[in-house]
Design a protein around this motif. Structure first.
Motif, PDB file in Angstrom:
ATOM      1  N   LYS A  65      73.367 -19.289 214.636  1.00  0.00           N
ATOM      2  CA  LYS A  65      72.844 -20.547 215.153  1.00  0.00           C
ATOM      3  C   LYS A  65      73.025 -21.724 214.187  1.00  0.00           C
ATOM      4  O   LYS A  65      72.547 -22.821 214.470  1.00  0.00           O
ATOM      5  CB  LYS A  65      71.359 -20.400 215.501  1.00  0.00           C
ATOM      6  N   SER A  66      73.686 -21.470 213.064  1.00  0.00           N
ATOM      7  CA  SER A  66      73.810 -22.557 212.093  1.00  0.00           C
ATOM      8  C   SER A  66      75.199 -22.710 211.495  1.00  0.00           C
ATOM      9  O   SER A  66      75.485 -23.749 210.896  1.00  0.00           O
ATOM     10  CB  SER A  66      72.798 -22.358 210.951  1.00  0.00           C
ATOM     11  N   GLU A 124      68.634 -25.562 221.858  1.00  0.00           N
ATOM     12  CA  GLU A 124      69.316 -24.432 221.231  1.00  0.00           C
ATOM     13  C   GLU A 124      70.797 -24.745 221.061  1.00  0.00           C
ATOM     14  O   GLU A 124      71.422 -25.316 221.960  1.00  0.00           O
ATOM     15  CB  GLU A 124      69.163 -23.181 222.101  1.00  0.00           C
TER      16      GLU A 124
END
Length: 543
Positions: free
Chosen positions: A285-286, A498
């Protein structure tokens, strides 16, 4: 500037330029410190406050950060271990960083610090090598007294140097990966450049100090992890990666002169994909390859100048605070990062044209040309996105919006109370949804909005379409405004979605190169907009 919390404090005579802060602080039940000079910048401010307080622990926040209500409840338990000198909380942001803003990708792409705070710091913590990051930290006074009673001032990144100094006294910094404070990311490219140059300079300064990574008292892993290799190596690596295809196309030099394509496909490509795949696995997610490369390319030219100057002359540089608010306004176009990539793209394209003709060819190896073609194509994509990111987006200066799912009531007259659902809200506006599809009609200009747990506020209708209504809030300073501030900024509300998949983010970034969309101007955002006053009955109802 930093906000300092401790058990005991005192008020001293303020400097002329700080007198405005004292009435505000007093009205909120807070005490405000000043000092007669600005020696040692932020470290000097904190040391001045340490000398005038006696709490067993103190918490430091940069002036633009807001702690969540459960900050101390979640963090203080880690001090049960007597070896913990500092507890560090990640830096999380309620606004978009410059690249998110300029590419219009706040809703799908995380800010550039998520990889560091979301994954890297957790790994460092496992090696007892997490470090204080200046803000969002709690420090044990006993640990500070063990190193002389104050923060070290030999480096402009006093936070990292404090961690190294405490490590030598047996105190570790623990990292708690929870979103317990939110603040402002740099609001322009120029502000980001100032911030990262300061970080780079301060980290390199530690190399020249006895308490730095080369000094006594550290284990080998700590020396490796505190060596500022990112700042020294990364800008060179990024610039080299982007420049090599062009250099090869215009010269007879090759980075891999004796390597056939079959070996590259068999060995080099699997290693590259394994590295990227591992990073995606560890930080799904990064870490996004194209986004990370574009951000590094934006920073590399300026950071490299800072690195070289600091390696030659480590001290004697001016401390620069990251500009915020109006001071953060930068140029609409970062000309350096528009024209330099453009020149490199043109040179690369001309290089292909020259090598297409046998009589003007520089690359003599038939096998090397397709490798360079792929490499150059990827570099040109990166450079094109860098250009798009270097052009500041235009639009409104609206307050940050937070998505909520609240029930409230509204009324267009004193006795009316219609139920509504609140979809998002900021300090200036809100979006309401009526359960009845007929909504409020077109003739209503003002509403009384009753916010649960906050109070009643005056709301000017900006847009009404069916059951959905957008309103502009009119909230004067007072208890209701303070309650809304606490609800939005201290209760853990998120205002970013998200992240999308890596492929979608990469495609969206490339799309921004060809389709630049101008954000719609919001009513009430511009200084010249007409100010309308709420009716008297509404003023009385919301007083």
């Amino acid at each position: 500037m930093a906000t300092f919390y401790a058990a005991r404090s005192e008020i001293i005579t303020p400097l002329p330029w700080t007198t405005f802060a004292l009435p505000f602080s007093a009205s909120k039940g807070a005490l405000y410190f000043t000092r007669p000079d600005n020696a040692d910048a932020k470290a000097g401010n904190i040391n001045s406050a340490i000398a005038r307080t006696d709490g067993d622990f103190f918490m430091v926040l940069d002036a633009d950060f807001v702690p969540q209500r459960n900050f101390l409840y979640r963090a203080m338990g880690l001090f049960e271990d007597p070896d913990v000198g500092i507890v560090q909380i990640p830096h999380s942001f309620y606004n978009a960083d410059p690249m998110q803003t300029n590419l219009g990708m706040r809703q799908v792409m995380p800010d550039d610090q998520r990889l560091f705070f979301g994954s890297i710091m957790m790994g460092r913590d496992g090696w007892d090598a997490a470090f204080c990051c200046g803000s969002n930290s709690i420090t044990r006074r006993g640990a500070i007294e063990a190193v002389g009673g104050g923060l070290p001032t030999e480096s402009i990144t006093e936070d990292i140097l404090l961690t190294l100094t405490l490590l030598r006294k047996g105190y570790v910094t623990r990292y708690l990966n929870e979103r317990l404070a939110i603040g402002l990311a740099p609001e322009s490219l120029s502000a980001m450049y100032v911030q990262r140059a300061r970080w780079a300079r301060g980290a390199i300064q530690t190399l020249y100090l006895r308490n730095g990574p080369f000094g006594p008292g550290l284990n080998p892993m700590q020396r490796i992890l505190f060596f500022p290799s990112y700042w020294i190596v990364h800008p060179v690596m990024v610039l080299t990666t982007l420049l090599v295809p062009t250099i090869c196309l215009w010269s007879r030099w090759s980075p891999l002169p004796a390597v056939p394509v079959s070996e590259l496909v068999s060995y080099q490509l699997p290693a590259l994909f394994a590295t990227l795949g591992t990073l995606r696995l560890l930080a799904p997610k990064s870490f996004f390859p194209l986004a990370a490369t574009v951000h590094s390319a934006l920073l590399a030219p300026r950071i490299l100048l800072t690195v070289v100057s600091t390696l030659i002359r480590p001290h004697g540089h001016v401390f620069k605070v990251t500009p915020k608010g109006r001071a953060a306004d930068g140029r609409a176009i970062d000309r350096m990062m528009v024209f330099m990539p453009a020149a490199l793209i043109v040179l690369t394209a001309l290089g292909f044209f020259a090598n297409a003709n046998f009589n003007t060819r520089f690359v003599m190896s038939v096998e090397q040309l397709p490798i360079l073609a792929i490499w150059a194509f990827v570099s040109m994509i990166v450079l094109s996105v860098v250009q798009a990111a270097a052009i500041s987006a235009t639009g409104s200066n609206r307050a940050e919006r937070f998505r909520v799912d609240l029930s409230g009531t509204v009324g267009s007259k004193p006795s009316e109370a219609l139920p509504v659902e609140i979809k998002w809200i900021s300090m200036e506006a809100a979006r309401l949804s009526f359960p009845d599809s007929c909504g409020i009609g077109d003739s209503v200009d003002w509403l009384r909005l009753d916010l649960p747990g906050i109070g009643s506020v005056a709301a000017e209708v900006e847009m009404a379409h069916g059951r959905d209504v957008e309103v502009k809030l009119n909230i004067p300073p007072g208890k209701t405004r303070d309650a809304l501030l606490r609800a939005l900024f201290t209760e853990g509300l998120e205002n970013a979605t998200e992240p999308a998949s890596s492929l979608k983010i990469s495609l969206a970034m490339m799309q921004r190169v060809f389709l630049r969309r101008r954000p719609a101007r919001q009513q009430g955002d511009q200084p010249g907009d007409q100010v309308r006053r709420p009716p008297q009955w509404l003023v009385a109802a919301t007083a």
